[in-house]
Design a protein around this motif. Structure first.
Motif, short mmCIF file in Angstrom:
data_model
loop_
_atom_site.label_atom_id
_atom_site.label_comp_id
_atom_site.label_asym_id
_atom_site.label_seq_id
_atom_site.Cartn_x
_atom_site.Cartn_y
_atom_site.Cartn_z
N SER A 25 0.79 -1.25 0.05
CA SER A 25 -0.02 -0.01 -0.02
C SER A 25 0.94 1.21 -0.13
O SER A 25 0.58 2.19 -0.58
N GLN A 26 2.02 1.05 0.78
CA GLN A 26 2.83 2.58 0.86
C GLN A 26 3.54 2.60 -0.44
O GLN A 26 3.51 3.78 -0.96
N LEU A 27 3.72 1.66 -1.09
CA LEU A 27 4.34 1.79 -2.53
C LEU A 27 3.27 2.53 -3.51
O LEU A 27 3.78 3.25 -4.35
N VAL A 28 2.23 2.16 -3.37
CA VAL A 28 1.26 2.86 -4.08
C VAL A 28 0.98 4.40 -3.78
O VAL A 28 0.92 5.36 -4.76
N VAL A 29 0.91 4.63 -2.39
CA VAL A 29 1.05 6.00 -2.04
C VAL A 29 2.29 6.58 -2.66
O VAL A 29 2.23 7.78 -3.07
N ASP A 30 3.37 6.17 -2.37
CA ASP A 30 4.66 6.81 -2.99
C ASP A 30 4.69 7.21 -4.22
O ASP A 30 5.19 8.15 -4.78
N ASN A 31 4.26 6.33 -5.15
CA ASN A 31 4.16 6.37 -6.57
C ASN A 31 3.13 7.36 -6.97
O ASN A 31 3.57 8.32 -7.66
N LEU A 32 2.01 7.46 -6.21
CA LEU A 32 1.08 8.64 -6.55
C LEU A 32 1.74 9.91 -6.18
O LEU A 32 1.58 10.99 -6.84
#
Ligand code: 8YV
Length: 317
Positions: A297-304
């Motif tokens: 989930s954190q990688l999704v946030v970081d990418n966005l």
């Protein structure tokens, strides 16, 4: 109900992130919860023109038929390493970025592969039932299992996850071989095709990506090449195995059994799996730990956040 625009980039949520990461995107973006909408098509038509980012996961992925409703879309960020359920080429053709979540799930997925192997050979599930049902006290010792030590593990797809599985299997004193598109600089025996590997291993573990390229890579011919006591373990995608051929081999007891985390038609799996006694089943949950799902989930946030602040994407596809 759709809200008025707040000026923040607007995201369509097809599948929510973990709570801590939902909080982060709630603060930084304006979210539209497609996942909660009752009339999804009407919702899409209503908010679609404002959407600049999509949040999704391996299921439901992202299908090209949504694209005409999302003229301002810039990025699809998925909480999955697999991109087979995302129409990547259609996104790229429109200049839309796609991101996934590699690396952070390698350990948990590899652990689960070893768990399925242990469950298969040492019958952990059967042992649990044997104790609970009182059979132990009635009938004494349960049937013997088989050792992992000395067994030959064949990895189909020695990528990041396959390599973690191989290293764990080495610690359990198994010998390792593999097949894949190319020979690698590793101390394991290479076989050019799945059939060659199947002929030369006791446990065939599938760790290759899903998608059109690997669809039914494991077909009747590969299953036929397996030893009658060999197991197949799949933590990759259901599509990699021709499931009809697998069920046929299991029913005929042409192979030892199958340990499966993934299926062709999950979660509505072929009902014959419910009664076969030479399978060990898991509900596509190899990455399903609190820690790994938070990291994904954190990688999704970081990418966005990287995309909308003009920085390089951490994990582009
Ligand atoms: C998830 C997966 O279960 O990362 C992948 O590709 O298959 C799994 O980690 C899936 O993304 C959840 O939808």
């Amino acid at each position: 109900m759709t809200q008025a625009s707040t000026g923040k980039p607007e995201l369509l949520v097809l599948r929510p992130l973990m709570p801590g990461q939902m909080e982060q995107i709630e603060n930084a973006f304006q979210l539209h919860r497609y996942d909660l909408a009752e009339d999804k098509q009407a919702f899409l038509v209503e908010v679609g023109s404002r959407i600049r980012g999509v949040v999704t996961a391996g299921s439901p992925g992202f299908k090209a038929d949504m694209l005409p409703h999302l003229p301002a879309l810039e990025i699809v960020a998925s909480a999955s390493v697999g991109t087979d359920s995302i129409d990547v080429s259609a996104c790229k053709a429109r200049g839309i970025h796609v991101t996934n979540t590699p690396e952070v799930l390698n350990d948990d997925v590899a652990d689960l592969a070893i768990g399925l192997i242990l469950n298969a050979l040492r019958r952990l599930g059967d042992g649990h039932d044997y104790v609970r049902s009182g059979e132990w006290s009635r009938n004494g010792m349960m049937a013997l299992g088989r050792s992992l030590k000395g067994r030959r593990l064949g990895v189909v797809g020695l990528g990041r996850i396959g390599m973690e599985i191989a290293q764990r299997a080495q610690a359990m004193k198994m010998t390792i071989a593999y097949t894949g598109r190319s020979k690698k600089d590793v101390p394991f025996e290479y076989f050019p095709t799945p059939v060659d590997l199947a002929q030369n291993c006791d446990i065939l573990v599938l760790a290759c990506p899903g998608g059109a390229e690997t669809r039914h890579l494991i077909n009747a011919e590969v299953l036929e090449a397996m030893r009658p006591d060999a197991w197949i373990i799949n933590i990759s995608r259901g599509s990699v195995i021709d499931e009809a051929a697998l069920i046929d081999a299991l029913e005929r007891r042409a192979i030892g059994g199958a340990g499966l985390d993934v299926f062709e038609n999950e979660p509505h799996i072929d009902t014959r799996f419910h009664t076969l006694d030479n399978v060990v089943l898991f509900p596509h949950h190899a990455s399903g730990t609190v820690e790994t799902r938070a990291a994904m989930s954190q990688l999704v946030v970081d990418n966005l956040k990287a995309h909308f602040s003009g920085q390089a994407l951490p994990t582009p596809v």
